[in-house]
Design a protein around this motif. Sequence first.
Motif, PDB file in Angstrom:
ATOM      1  N   ARG A  87      -7.067   2.212  12.733  1.00 21.94           N
ATOM      2  CA  ARG A  87      -6.231   2.433  11.558  1.00 21.94           C
ATOM      3  C   ARG A  87      -6.399   3.858  11.036  1.00 21.94           C
ATOM      4  O   ARG A  87      -7.438   4.496  11.236  1.00 21.94           O
ATOM      5  CB  ARG A  87      -6.592   1.436  10.460  1.00 21.94           C
ATOM      6  CG  ARG A  87      -6.333  -0.025  10.820  1.00 21.94           C
ATOM      7  CD  ARG A  87      -6.671  -0.915   9.638  1.00 21.94           C
ATOM      8  NE  ARG A  87      -8.072  -0.725   9.238  1.00 21.94           N
ATOM      9  CZ  ARG A  87      -8.560  -1.095   8.060  1.00 21.94           C
ATOM     10  NH1 ARG A  87      -7.759  -1.624   7.147  1.00 21.94           N
ATOM     11  NH2 ARG A  87      -9.840  -0.915   7.784  1.00 21.94           N
ATOM     12  N   LEU A  88      -5.367   4.328  10.341  1.00 24.13           N
ATOM     13  CA  LEU A  88      -5.417   5.667   9.755  1.00 24.13           C
ATOM     14  C   LEU A  88      -6.588   5.791   8.788  1.00 24.13           C
ATOM     15  O   LEU A  88      -7.259   6.824   8.749  1.00 24.13           O
ATOM     16  CB  LEU A  88      -4.098   5.965   9.033  1.00 24.13           C
ATOM     17  CG  LEU A  88      -3.999   7.320   8.328  1.00 24.13           C
ATOM     18  CD1 LEU A  88      -4.115   8.461   9.326  1.00 24.13           C
ATOM     19  CD2 LEU A  88      -2.675   7.418   7.565  1.00 24.13           C
ATOM     20  N   ALA A  89      -6.839   4.741   8.033  1.00 26.22           N
ATOM     21  CA  ALA A  89      -7.948   4.778   7.072  1.00 26.22           C
ATOM     22  C   ALA A  89      -9.289   4.992   7.777  1.00 26.22           C
ATOM     23  O   ALA A  89     -10.174   5.669   7.253  1.00 26.22           O
ATOM     24  CB  ALA A  89      -7.979   3.480   6.266  1.00 26.22           C
ATOM     25  N   SER A  90      -9.423   4.437   8.964  1.00 29.59           N
ATOM     26  CA  SER A  90     -10.680   4.603   9.719  1.00 29.59           C
ATOM     27  C   SER A  90     -10.838   6.040  10.198  1.00 29.59           C
ATOM     28  O   SER A  90     -11.943   6.591  10.204  1.00 29.59           O
ATOM     29  CB  SER A  90     -10.700   3.652  10.917  1.00 29.59           C
ATOM     30  OG  SER A  90     -10.649   2.305  10.497  1.00 29.59           O
ATOM     31  N   ALA A 150       0.273  11.762  18.475  1.00 27.52           N
ATOM     32  CA  ALA A 150       0.927  11.065  17.365  1.00 27.52           C
ATOM     33  C   ALA A 150      -0.070  10.727  16.262  1.00 27.52           C
ATOM     34  O   ALA A 150       0.230  10.898  15.069  1.00 27.52           O
ATOM     35  CB  ALA A 150       1.601   9.791  17.879  1.00 27.52           C
ATOM     36  N   ARG A 151      -1.251  10.275  16.637  1.00 26.47           N
ATOM     37  CA  ARG A 151      -2.249   9.922  15.629  1.00 26.47           C
ATOM     38  C   ARG A 151      -2.753  11.158  14.900  1.00 26.47           C
ATOM     39  O   ARG A 151      -2.981  11.146  13.681  1.00 26.47           O
ATOM     40  CB  ARG A 151      -3.440   9.211  16.287  1.00 26.47           C
ATOM     41  CG  ARG A 151      -3.104   7.955  17.030  1.00 26.47           C
ATOM     42  CD  ARG A 151      -2.299   6.950  16.209  1.00 26.47           C
ATOM     43  NE  ARG A 151      -2.968   6.490  15.018  1.00 26.47           N
ATOM     44  CZ  ARG A 151      -3.902   5.541  14.981  1.00 26.47           C
ATOM     45  NH1 ARG A 151      -4.278   4.957  16.112  1.00 26.47           N
ATOM     46  NH2 ARG A 151      -4.441   5.164  13.854  1.00 26.47           N
ATOM     47  N   LEU A 152      -2.941  12.266  15.619  1.00 22.16           N
ATOM     48  CA  LEU A 152      -3.391  13.504  14.991  1.00 22.16           C
ATOM     49  C   LEU A 152      -2.346  14.035  14.011  1.00 22.16           C
ATOM     50  O   LEU A 152      -2.683  14.508  12.918  1.00 22.16           O
ATOM     51  CB  LEU A 152      -3.712  14.550  16.052  1.00 22.16           C
ATOM     52  CG  LEU A 152      -4.981  14.326  16.865  1.00 22.16           C
ATOM     53  CD1 LEU A 152      -5.048  15.300  18.036  1.00 22.16           C
ATOM     54  CD2 LEU A 152      -6.222  14.485  15.989  1.00 22.16           C
ATOM     55  N   GLN A 153      -1.070  13.953  14.395  1.00 23.52           N
ATOM     56  CA  GLN A 153      -0.018  14.431  13.498  1.00 23.52           C
ATOM     57  C   GLN A 153       0.101  13.533  12.270  1.00 23.52           C
ATOM     58  O   GLN A 153       0.316  14.024  11.148  1.00 23.52           O
ATOM     59  CB  GLN A 153       1.322  14.497  14.234  1.00 23.52           C
ATOM     60  CG  GLN A 153       2.420  15.167  13.417  1.00 23.52           C
ATOM     61  CD  GLN A 153       3.560  15.668  14.294  1.00 23.52           C
ATOM     62  OE1 GLN A 153       3.333  16.146  15.400  1.00 23.52           O
ATOM     63  NE2 GLN A 153       4.777  15.559  13.791  1.00 23.52           N
ATOM     64  N   GLU A 154      -0.060  12.233  12.464  1.00 26.50           N
ATOM     65  CA  GLU A 154      -0.050  11.304  11.328  1.00 26.50           C
ATOM     66  C   GLU A 154      -1.199  11.606  10.375  1.00 26.50           C
ATOM     67  O   GLU A 154      -1.025  11.607   9.147  1.00 26.50           O
ATOM     68  CB  GLU A 154      -0.166   9.864  11.854  1.00 26.50           C
ATOM     69  CG  GLU A 154      -0.174   8.803  10.755  1.00 26.50           C
ATOM     70  CD  GLU A 154      -0.424   7.406  11.300  1.00 26.50           C
ATOM     71  OE1 GLU A 154      -0.097   6.427  10.604  1.00 26.50           O
ATOM     72  OE2 GLU A 154      -0.965   7.285  12.433  1.00 26.50           O
ATOM     73  N   LEU A 155      -2.344  11.911  10.935  1.00 28.40           N
ATOM     74  CA  LEU A 155      -3.507  12.232  10.119  1.00 28.40           C
ATOM     75  C   LEU A 155      -3.319  13.556   9.385  1.00 28.40           C
ATOM     76  O   LEU A 155      -3.671  13.689   8.213  1.00 28.40           O
ATOM     77  CB  LEU A 155      -4.748  12.290  11.013  1.00 28.40           C
ATOM     78  CG  LEU A 155      -6.113  12.468  10.334  1.00 28.40           C
ATOM     79  CD1 LEU A 155      -6.323  11.410   9.255  1.00 28.40           C
ATOM     80  CD2 LEU A 155      -7.221  12.393  11.377  1.00 28.40           C
ATOM     81  N   ALA A 156      -2.735  14.545  10.057  1.00 26.94           N
ATOM     82  CA  ALA A 156      -2.475  15.838   9.424  1.00 26.94           C
ATOM     83  C   ALA A 156      -1.527  15.682   8.240  1.00 26.94           C
ATOM     84  O   ALA A 156      -1.722  16.282   7.176  1.00 26.94           O
ATOM     85  CB  ALA A 156      -1.902  16.821  10.440  1.00 26.94           C
ATOM     86  N   THR A 157      -0.491  14.866   8.405  1.00 29.39           N
ATOM     87  CA  THR A 157       0.457  14.627   7.314  1.00 29.39           C
ATOM     88  C   THR A 157      -0.230  13.947   6.144  1.00 29.39           C
ATOM     89  O   THR A 157       0.003  14.289   4.976  1.00 29.39           O
ATOM     90  CB  THR A 157       1.629  13.757   7.810  1.00 29.39           C
ATOM     91  OG1 THR A 157       2.278  14.422   8.898  1.00 29.39           O
ATOM     92  CG2 THR A 157       2.626  13.507   6.701  1.00 29.39           C
ATOM     93  N   SER A 158      -1.101  12.994   6.445  1.00 31.01           N
ATOM     94  CA  SER A 158      -1.822  12.280   5.394  1.00 31.01           C
ATOM     95  C   SER A 158      -2.749  13.212   4.618  1.00 31.01           C
ATOM     96  O   SER A 158      -2.784  13.195   3.382  1.00 31.01           O
ATOM     97  CB  SER A 158      -2.630  11.134   6.017  1.00 31.01           C
ATOM     98  OG  SER A 158      -3.436  10.495   5.048  1.00 31.01           O
TER      99      SER A 158
END
Length: 258
Positions: free
Chosen positions: A37-40, A88-96
């Motif tokens: 998960r993103l939170a993790s 995709a996960r890295l970009q999602e994390l960067a946006t967050s």
Amino acid sequence: MTAEKLSARYDRGLEHDRLYEKALAEFRFLILNPRTRLASLRAFLEHQLPAGRPFYVKVLFLETVARLLGREWVSDDCDFIDVTIGSARLQELATSLSLELCDAGREAPCALILTPSGEQHTLMPHLIGLLFESLGWASQVLDPAATKTPALGRALEGADIACIGWSNIRLAAEFKSLVQDVRKLRGEARLPLVVGGAAALDSVDFLVGLGIDCICDSVYSAVKICDSYYELERISQQARAAGRTAVVTPSGIDWLTP
């Protein structure tokens, strides 16, 4: 002296720092697991990296993970699915993470992050935008397709620096067109252009011929160069307003009065 040593250290990449070896390996496993998960991922950055480091080191950590995945792809040590999921996960994390830093003041300098039309590698532009924000700038990442729309002109109005990421060598014509459009839209209000990416590093003569101001081989060096440029511009404006001249010397800034 300390600042110079830190700059050289981070510019080399965190993969060369033994303090991050374990964290890089563990985080790579997490981002390639679709169930993570993103939170993790955010919790890992908060609690599993060496303590006492500034926020921007988190961004450099993500950049290092992306770069290492790229190296594994080139050497056939990971497959297309791994790279797709990881990016995709890295970009999602960067946006967050960017949402935490979007409160830059109105007086903060603004970096416009661009890629030529047709460019499909969009992770690094988002990471460099996040890195700017972690150092107190405002940033705007423009989608490659938007560079051929009126959105480019609107974005340029408030920009102090433009950084162009270029990784696909086949987009040389599109890159040149983007540079020409930026200069045309800005008119006499010239905008410094900083360029990086795999294609850029293989096209130095081409970029010099276009009059590009600076070519960088890492996101950290790009941001620090822009930071230094903006600070020198600010000092120069203060000097002119006071009827003086600011001169850069080996020992610092000297203020001269006519």
